[in-house]
Design an enzyme around this catalytic site. Structure first.
Site, PDB file in Angstrom:
ATOM      1  N   HIS A 178      25.208 -12.687  -4.562  1.00 36.58           N
ATOM      2  CA  HIS A 178      24.515 -13.324  -5.697  1.00 36.58           C
ATOM      3  C   HIS A 178      25.100 -12.841  -7.019  1.00 36.58           C
ATOM      4  CE1 HIS A 178      21.263 -15.389  -3.736  1.00 36.58           C
ATOM      5  NE2 HIS A 178      20.727 -14.310  -3.201  1.00 36.58           N
TER       6      HIS A 178
ATOM      7  N   PRO B  80       0.822  -1.205   0.000  1.00 43.38           N
ATOM      8  CA  PRO B  80       0.000   0.000   0.000  1.00 43.38           C
ATOM      9  C   PRO B  80       0.858   1.259   0.000  1.00 43.38           C
ATOM     10  CG  PRO B  80      -0.771  -1.535   1.660  1.00 43.38           C
ATOM     11  CD  PRO B  80       0.492  -2.101   1.116  1.00 43.38           C
ATOM     12  N   GLY B  81       0.409   2.258  -0.710  1.00 44.10           N
ATOM     13  CA  GLY B  81       1.085   3.540  -0.692  1.00 44.10           C
ATOM     14  C   GLY B  81       2.227   3.676  -1.680  1.00 44.10           C
ATOM     15  N   THR B  82       2.429   2.663  -2.509  1.00 38.03           N
ATOM     16  CA  THR B  82       3.541   2.738  -3.458  1.00 38.03           C
ATOM     17  C   THR B  82       3.131   3.453  -4.743  1.00 38.03           C
ATOM     18  OG1 THR B  82       2.969   0.456  -3.982  1.00 38.03           O
ATOM     19  CG2 THR B  82       4.958   0.801  -2.699  1.00 38.03           C
TER      20      THR B  82
ATOM     21  N   GLU C 110      23.075  -9.462  -1.579  1.00 38.24           N
ATOM     22  CA  GLU C 110      22.757  -9.288  -3.010  1.00 38.24           C
ATOM     23  C   GLU C 110      24.026  -9.185  -3.843  1.00 38.24           C
ATOM     24  OE1 GLU C 110      19.861  -9.881  -4.074  1.00 38.24           O
ATOM     25  OE2 GLU C 110      18.870  -9.832  -2.123  1.00 38.24           O
TER      26      GLU C 110
ATOM     27  N   THR D 219      -2.578   3.252  -7.324  1.00 34.79           N
ATOM     28  CA  THR D 219      -3.755   4.022  -7.729  1.00 34.79           C
ATOM     29  C   THR D 219      -3.319   5.246  -8.539  1.00 34.79           C
ATOM     30  OG1 THR D 219      -4.668   3.388  -5.599  1.00 34.79           O
ATOM     31  CG2 THR D 219      -5.885   5.042  -6.854  1.00 34.79           C
TER      32      THR D 219
ATOM     33  N   ASP E 123      16.296 -18.559  -0.754  1.00 32.15           N
ATOM     34  CA  ASP E 123      17.334 -19.081  -1.657  1.00 32.15           C
ATOM     35  C   ASP E 123      17.589 -20.556  -1.361  1.00 32.15           C
ATOM     36  OD1 ASP E 123      17.608 -16.507  -2.532  1.00 32.15           O
ATOM     37  OD2 ASP E 123      19.332 -16.069  -1.230  1.00 32.15           O
TER      38      ASP E 123
HETATM   39  P1  ADP Z   1      -1.496   2.532  -3.575  1.00 32.78           P
HETATM   40  O1  ADP Z   1      -2.610   2.581  -4.552  1.00 32.78           O
HETATM   41  O2  ADP Z   1      -0.304   1.772  -4.077  1.00 32.78           O
HETATM   42  O3  ADP Z   1      -1.869   2.102  -2.203  1.00 32.78           O
HETATM   43  P2  ADP Z   1      -1.573   5.369  -3.910  1.00 32.78           P
HETATM   44  O4  ADP Z   1      -1.445   5.470  -5.368  1.00 32.78           O
HETATM   45  O5  ADP Z   1      -2.931   5.492  -3.325  1.00 32.78           O
HETATM   46  O6  ADP Z   1      -0.933   4.010  -3.395  1.00 32.78           O
HETATM   47  O7  ADP Z   1      -0.586   6.415  -3.248  1.00 32.78           O
HETATM   48  C1  ADP Z   1      -0.983   7.251  -2.203  1.00 32.78           C
HETATM   49  C2  ADP Z   1      -0.373   8.613  -2.341  1.00 32.78           C
HETATM   50  O8  ADP Z   1       1.052   8.550  -2.159  1.00 32.78           O
HETATM   51  C3  ADP Z   1      -0.546   9.224  -3.711  1.00 32.78           C
HETATM   52  O9  ADP Z   1      -1.780   9.866  -3.826  1.00 32.78           O
HETATM   53  C4  ADP Z   1       0.614  10.179  -3.781  1.00 32.78           C
HETATM   54  O10 ADP Z   1       0.323  11.367  -3.102  1.00 32.78           O
HETATM   55  C5  ADP Z   1       1.699   9.461  -3.018  1.00 32.78           C
HETATM   56  N1  ADP Z   1       2.585   8.716  -3.916  1.00 32.78           N
HETATM   57  C6  ADP Z   1       2.774   7.382  -3.934  1.00 32.78           C
HETATM   58  N2  ADP Z   1       3.680   7.036  -4.870  1.00 32.78           N
HETATM   59  C7  ADP Z   1       4.052   8.166  -5.484  1.00 32.78           C
HETATM   60  C8  ADP Z   1       4.965   8.470  -6.566  1.00 32.78           C
HETATM   61  N3  ADP Z   1       5.666   7.514  -7.185  1.00 32.78           N
HETATM   62  N4  ADP Z   1       5.090   9.750  -6.934  1.00 32.78           N
HETATM   63  C9  ADP Z   1       4.389  10.720  -6.309  1.00 32.78           C
HETATM   64  N5  ADP Z   1       3.531  10.506  -5.303  1.00 32.78           N
HETATM   65  C10 ADP Z   1       3.367   9.249  -4.866  1.00 32.78           C
HETATM   66 ZN    ZN Z   2      19.072 -14.138  -1.855  1.00 22.15          ZN
END
Ligand code: ADP
Ligand code: ZN
Length: 605
Positions: free
Chosen positions: A437, A214-216, A434, A219, A509
């Site tokens: 490897h 989450p948060g990557t 790493e 979305t 591994d």
């Molecule tokens: P996920 O869907 O993976 O849980 P989101 O897309 O909802 O994560 O990300 C949440 C917020 O984090 C986004 O609205 C943005 O503000 C910030 N964010 C996450 N990744 C990025 C990125 N690569 N660049 C800029 N902002 C990001």
């Molecule tokens: Zn490894």
């Protein structure tokens, strides 16, 4: 290296709501039943306590002037009667209070002496009575609330109504993730000019699975595709499909796709797809409901017309949990891993989120990016928010370095509890692992060359070494398999050599290596002592029983020999390249990521 990531669960707001209402309704019902019972007990008690006097008898007694006193409670048809010359009161049920009172007054006017006491209703009578009168309304209101909740019209229509409309987010708003964006440009092109692709006879891309914690930014990147292509973005979360009320999940999926067909070309985004897409089971109840929802999703994805220009993107942190049927061609047949950002990515994300904030002139983000290994984009965005708050509290003109550092500390403390921040110690360990490897693979004839090494976790791995894609091969030779074992054990060997300690990080591994070694002996007949026999231990343990314990021991010994030899070879290669191991690990600790070119430079000096 492998490390089980914690899987933070988003709270399921929808389900909580339903539970909340269920509890409220149960409470109200219990209360009503309780009061009703109390009410009847009260009435019965009155009946038992006192002797009754018939209504006609009472009328006769009144007319005969034999009644001294009548006590009645407003609203009750049960009255107390005291007869002349009697101690005990009697009870009478009258048919109509108002008429009775008027009749008494009439009799009084006619000279009959009778004391009439009218008491207000007692509380014990008022409450249940009141409740009984509002009960139908109450039930109606509750039902309406429930229906609204079920149909998702509550919460201002946001929960179930797909979020839809043209999006403003573009790839510019997504920092880092360059490769991922490049991969998705094709999709944007397709959404912009589907005819071109159709003319060429190109098949419509259908589903893309975005995997990452989450948060990557899963979305965000999905939205950016819609924004780039200027098409509607229809989104829903998997957990919203899962309902307590049977059948709704499936119909909701249908509605979602119907809507998409109407506005096509468009993007459908399904967050938390594992909530519906988890492997189907033969179980009953809620799970069959899940099965229905999943089946509907599969039906919809298969039922696209060739000229529907709809791309379905789905996000999950647990691709391994998904039902295999979802991953078949024409469905979610492409996976893109969205990893937490590396150093450069983190700096860029911080810069993007700093755009709308007031910053001190000399403020840079490099050192903050260095301190935040393992943070996701969402967490970095959060840091800037915190910093802005802190700057206000600290009465600064603009966000200063000090505010940012404090914000990092604040956010880190919260994260450490969830053990998601990578400590310097872990970083060092992963770097040697790493690098091990990569160096070992480099010296092995049959192993493909390194494409990228990283110590930022990705999926379930704590770090990773990516190899260049090889041309498709039909057969794998014994040497190749042996060398694969060496490469796999390179991580563990490097830990031992550089840190004189070993860690749990090599578990995966070792598991893979052991499996390969076992297959070499029991499936591919590559053992010198056992020869080309097939034992198939993994699939069919009875086969082993057939051969007897003796063969089992031999298999064990052979597997161990393969592993020992491979481990020794890995250690030898690393010992001979001790200096390279140090250099590469150190660069990894600093930069977190090394590309193929950078890696090869170490050996060309
Ligand atoms: P996920 O869907 O993976 O849980 P989101 O897309 O909802 O994560 O990300 C949440 C917020 O984090 C986004 O609205 C943005 O503000 C910030 N964010 C996450 N990744 C990025 C990125 N690569 N660049 C800029 N902002 C990001
Ligand atoms: Zn490894």
């Amino acid at each position: 290296m492998s490390k089980q990531n914690e899987k933070p669960k988003k709270p399921n707001k929808k389900k909580q709501d339903v539970i909340f209402y269920t509890i409220i309704i149960s409470l109200i019902l219990v209360l009503l039943v309780g009061i009703t019972i109390a009410y009847f007990i009260m009435q019965n008690k009155q009946k038992e306590d006192t002797k009754t006097l018939g209504y006609t008898e009472l009328i006769e007694k009144i007319e005969a002037n034999q009644v001294e006193k009548i006590e009645m409670t407003v609203g009750s048809t049960s009255i107390k009667v005291k007869l002349v010359g009697e101690e005990e009161e009697k009870k009478t049920i009258i048919p109509n209070t108002q008429a009775f009172i008027e009749w008494i007054h009439e009799k009084r006017d006619q000279g009959i002496q009778i004391e009439l006491i009218e008491k207000p209703e007692s509380m014990l009578v008022t409450i249940p009575r009141g409740l009984f009168s509002i009960l139908p309304t109450l039930i109606l209101v509750i039902l309406i609330i429930l229906i609204i909740k079920m149909q998702g019209l509550g919460d201002n229509g946001k929960v179930y109504e797909p979020e839809e409309g043209k999006v403003k987010v573009t790839f510019k708003d997504v920092a880092g993730l360059e490769e991922e964006k490049n991969e998705l440009v094709e999709i944007v092109d397709f959404l912009k000019r589907p005819e071109k692709f159709h003319e060429m006879g190109a098949k419509t891309p259908r589903g893309i699975l975005l995997c990452g914690k989450p948060g990557t930014g899963k979305t965000l990147i999905a939205k950016a595709i819609a924004g780039e292509a200027n098409v509607p973005f229809i989104s829903m979360s998997g957990s919203e499909f899962i309902e307590m009320f049977a059948g709704l999940g499936a119909s909701r999926v249908r509605k979602l796709f119907d809507k998409a067909r109407k506005v096509s070309p468009c993007i459908i985004f399904i967050d938390e797809i594992d909530a519906i897409g988890a492997r189907r089971t033969a179980a009953s109840g809620a799970e069959t409901e899940n099965n229905q929802t999943l089946n509907q999703l599969l039906v919809e994805m298969d039922g696209f017309d060739t000229d529907d220009t709809i791309i379905v993107l789905a996000a999950t942190n647990r691709p391994e949990m998904l039902d295999k049927a979802l991953l078949r061609p024409g469905r979610f047949d492409r996976q893109i891993i969205i990893a937490p950002p590396d150093l450069k990515g983190r700096e860029e994300i911080l810069k993007i989120h700093a755009k709308d904030k007031k910053l001190a002139k000399d403020l840079t983000f490099h050192s903050i990016a260095e301190d935040t290994a393992g943070f996701t984009g969402a967490e970095l965005a959060n840091i800037l928010n915190e910093a802005a708050i802190l700057a206000t509290i600290n009465k600064h003109e603009a966000i200063e370095k000090e505010d940012l550092e404090e914000a990092v500390r604040k956010v880190t403390v919260g994260l450490e509890k969830k053990s998601r921040v990578i400590s310097d110690k872990d970083k060092k360990l992963t770097a040697y692992h790493e690098a091990g490897h990569a160096i070992v693979s480099y010296f092995l004839e049959t192993q493909t060359s390194v494409k990228e090494i990283s110590i930022i976790p990705r999926g379930v791995a704590g770090g990773y070494t990516m190899y260049k894609n090889d041309e498709d091969k039909y057969y794998v030779s014994k040497t190749e398999m042996e060398e694969r074992l060496v490469a796999l054990l390179g991580g563990r060997a490097a830990e031992k050599l550089a840190l004189n300690d070993i860690s749990t990080g090599a578990s995966n591994d070792i598991q893979v290596a052991t499996k390969i070694a076992k297959e070499m002996i029991t499936v591919y007949g590559m053992s010198d002592t056992l020869g080309p026999i097939w034992v198939g231990v993994e699939d069919n343990p009875y086969e082993l029983e057939l051969y007897g314990e003796h063969i089992g021991d031999q298999i064990g010994a052979e597997v161990k020999k393969l592993i020992d030899t491979a481990y020794l070879k890995a250690q030898t290669i690393l010992a001979e390249n001790r200096d390279k191991l140090e250099e590469i690990a150190n660069v990894l600790i600093q930069k977190e990521k090394i590309t193929a070119e950078e890696f090869e430079k170490f050996f060309k000096m």
